[in-house]
Design an enzyme around this catalytic site. Sequence first.
Site, PDB file in Angstrom:
ATOM      1  N   HIS A  45       0.838  -1.190   0.000  1.00  0.00           N
ATOM      2  CA  HIS A  45       0.000   0.000   0.000  1.00  0.00           C
ATOM      3  C   HIS A  45       0.881   1.251   0.000  1.00  0.00           C
ATOM      4  O   HIS A  45       2.110   1.180   0.105  1.00  0.00           O
ATOM      5  CB  HIS A  45      -0.923  -0.008   1.210  1.00  0.00           C
ATOM      6  CG  HIS A  45      -1.965  -1.069   1.160  1.00  0.00           C
ATOM      7  ND1 HIS A  45      -2.947  -1.197   2.125  1.00  0.00           N
ATOM      8  CD2 HIS A  45      -2.200  -2.070   0.259  1.00  0.00           C
ATOM      9  CE1 HIS A  45      -3.734  -2.220   1.823  1.00  0.00           C
ATOM     10  NE2 HIS A  45      -3.293  -2.767   0.704  1.00  0.00           N
ATOM     11  N   GLU A  47       1.467   3.711   2.128  1.00  0.00           N
ATOM     12  CA  GLU A  47       2.296   4.031   3.282  1.00  0.00           C
ATOM     13  C   GLU A  47       3.578   3.190   3.299  1.00  0.00           C
ATOM     14  O   GLU A  47       4.672   3.700   3.586  1.00  0.00           O
ATOM     15  CB  GLU A  47       1.510   3.794   4.577  1.00  0.00           C
ATOM     16  CG  GLU A  47       0.276   4.665   4.704  1.00  0.00           C
ATOM     17  CD  GLU A  47      -0.990   4.022   4.141  1.00  0.00           C
ATOM     18  OE1 GLU A  47      -2.070   4.328   4.648  1.00  0.00           O
ATOM     19  OE2 GLU A  47      -0.883   3.206   3.188  1.00  0.00           O
ATOM     20  N   THR A 159     -27.134   8.765 -31.825  1.00  0.00           N
ATOM     21  CA  THR A 159     -25.967   7.890 -31.662  1.00  0.00           C
ATOM     22  C   THR A 159     -25.677   7.070 -32.910  1.00  0.00           C
ATOM     23  O   THR A 159     -24.680   6.359 -32.957  1.00  0.00           O
ATOM     24  CB  THR A 159     -26.175   6.947 -30.475  1.00  0.00           C
ATOM     25  OG1 THR A 159     -27.350   6.154 -30.692  1.00  0.00           O
ATOM     26  CG2 THR A 159     -26.323   7.725 -29.179  1.00  0.00           C
ATOM     27  N   ARG A 182     -12.426   4.003 -19.889  1.00  0.00           N
ATOM     28  CA  ARG A 182     -12.579   2.547 -19.773  1.00  0.00           C
ATOM     29  C   ARG A 182     -11.478   1.969 -18.890  1.00  0.00           C
ATOM     30  O   ARG A 182     -11.727   1.114 -18.038  1.00  0.00           O
ATOM     31  CB  ARG A 182     -12.477   1.885 -21.145  1.00  0.00           C
ATOM     32  CG  ARG A 182     -13.657   1.994 -22.058  1.00  0.00           C
ATOM     33  CD  ARG A 182     -13.371   1.217 -23.346  1.00  0.00           C
ATOM     34  NE  ARG A 182     -14.366   1.432 -24.383  1.00  0.00           N
ATOM     35  CZ  ARG A 182     -14.293   0.950 -25.606  1.00  0.00           C
ATOM     36  NH1 ARG A 182     -13.244   0.220 -25.957  1.00  0.00           N
ATOM     37  NH2 ARG A 182     -15.237   1.181 -26.489  1.00  0.00           N
ATOM     38  N   ARG A 205      -7.703  -0.584 -25.524  1.00  0.00           N
ATOM     39  CA  ARG A 205      -6.481  -0.705 -26.320  1.00  0.00           C
ATOM     40  C   ARG A 205      -5.855   0.638 -26.682  1.00  0.00           C
ATOM     41  O   ARG A 205      -4.659   0.698 -27.010  1.00  0.00           O
ATOM     42  CB  ARG A 205      -6.762  -1.510 -27.589  1.00  0.00           C
ATOM     43  CG  ARG A 205      -7.781  -0.883 -28.514  1.00  0.00           C
ATOM     44  CD  ARG A 205      -8.219  -1.843 -29.622  1.00  0.00           C
ATOM     45  NE  ARG A 205      -9.257  -1.260 -30.468  1.00  0.00           N
ATOM     46  CZ  ARG A 205     -10.545  -1.255 -30.142  1.00  0.00           C
ATOM     47  NH1 ARG A 205     -10.936  -1.777 -28.999  1.00  0.00           N
ATOM     48  NH2 ARG A 205     -11.429  -0.723 -30.963  1.00  0.00           N
ATOM     49  N   GLU A 290     -21.135   1.108 -21.829  1.00  0.00           N
ATOM     50  CA  GLU A 290     -21.160   1.483 -23.249  1.00  0.00           C
ATOM     51  C   GLU A 290     -22.164   0.558 -23.913  1.00  0.00           C
ATOM     52  O   GLU A 290     -21.835  -0.574 -24.281  1.00  0.00           O
ATOM     53  CB  GLU A 290     -19.777   1.365 -23.879  1.00  0.00           C
ATOM     54  CG  GLU A 290     -18.792   2.394 -23.352  1.00  0.00           C
ATOM     55  CD  GLU A 290     -17.621   2.636 -24.285  1.00  0.00           C
ATOM     56  OE1 GLU A 290     -17.795   2.496 -25.524  1.00  0.00           O
ATOM     57  OE2 GLU A 290     -16.533   2.950 -23.775  1.00  0.00           O
TER      58      GLU A 290
END
Length: 362
Positions: A45, A47, A159, A182, A205, A290
């Site tokens: 973590h 710290e 769309t 994403r 990608r 999506e």
Amino acid sequence: MRQALALAAQARLICPPNPAVGCVIADAGGALLGQGHTQPAGQAHAEVMALRDAAARGHSVTGATAYVTLEPCAHHGRTGPCCEALIAAGLGRVVAALQDPNPLVAGQGFARLRAAGIEVEVGPGADEARELNLGFFSRMARGTPWVRLKAASSLDGRTALPDGQSQWITSPEARADGHAWRARACVVLTGIGTVLQDDPRLDARLAATPRQPALAIVDARLRTPPDARLWRAAPRRVLIYTAAPPAARRQALTDLGAEVIALPDPRGQVDLAAMLRDLARREMNEVHVEAGGRLNGALLRADLVDELLLYQAPLLLGEGPGIAALGPLAALANGPRLTWREVRRVGPDLMLLTRVAGHGAF
């Protein structure tokens, strides 16, 4: 604390399902002794990384101050408690942005630090730290992930053309920006209509990321084709939520590595609320949607969307499907109300980040 927040932001792509945390250790004069951020799950973590960095620089941290963007953990999970590491190192003070919402921590880290004689201050940078980890806070407080719905449209909200053509309404710059969103999510969610219509890969990608988000598909009758392009994307977890899975189709998809989960609602469709609870149980913090207008509309009507990420091109299409099939509303007041979070240019397009009114108050 600002430096710690910047470090936390660097961790977002690598650390899920853990929260993105940054830590800076400084001496009484403010000189940097060590710094670090959360590593991939099962590794150190923030710290511990900062303590290791200080040791590598040859600095003693005795009596120093640790600035950390979330309460140091107090439980044994994949790693040991960070509060104990800070106590053992002899820190004199800890400044934390927020208390950890995880019930296994929830103030216990602060209590242990104080019991060891370490001064604790809580609050600086709280809003920024919370925004960095909205998905983690949502999963801990509500038992569901933070749901962000992304859509790309013309300026008049279309769309695609009436015949389904949609590639590409927005610019390469907007698509790259969408892939960055994403990449920070734990899972990308889509519907079977989008899989059959567009045959997308739905991976990240175009983003520089070492971790691909999982893919979840709402597919009530298990129509996901075994030869779909999504199977040719980078290795990732694939979850298919169904209502009444035919055995033969189920086997074909599990043979490809998918996990098929049956969650039917009384209408024979996938129970979307139960699906989100299931994703939370699978340690998914952020869901990036999506999908087509039908699934988008179903999620919005059920008040399951927290945020909308919209890309609008300087283009008018006139007719075609819209962002969400909400159905005819009886009154203007029935439409989901949104609050603006961010508006910026991305190439020739506009990126609009909006939040559903009242969401995020947990």
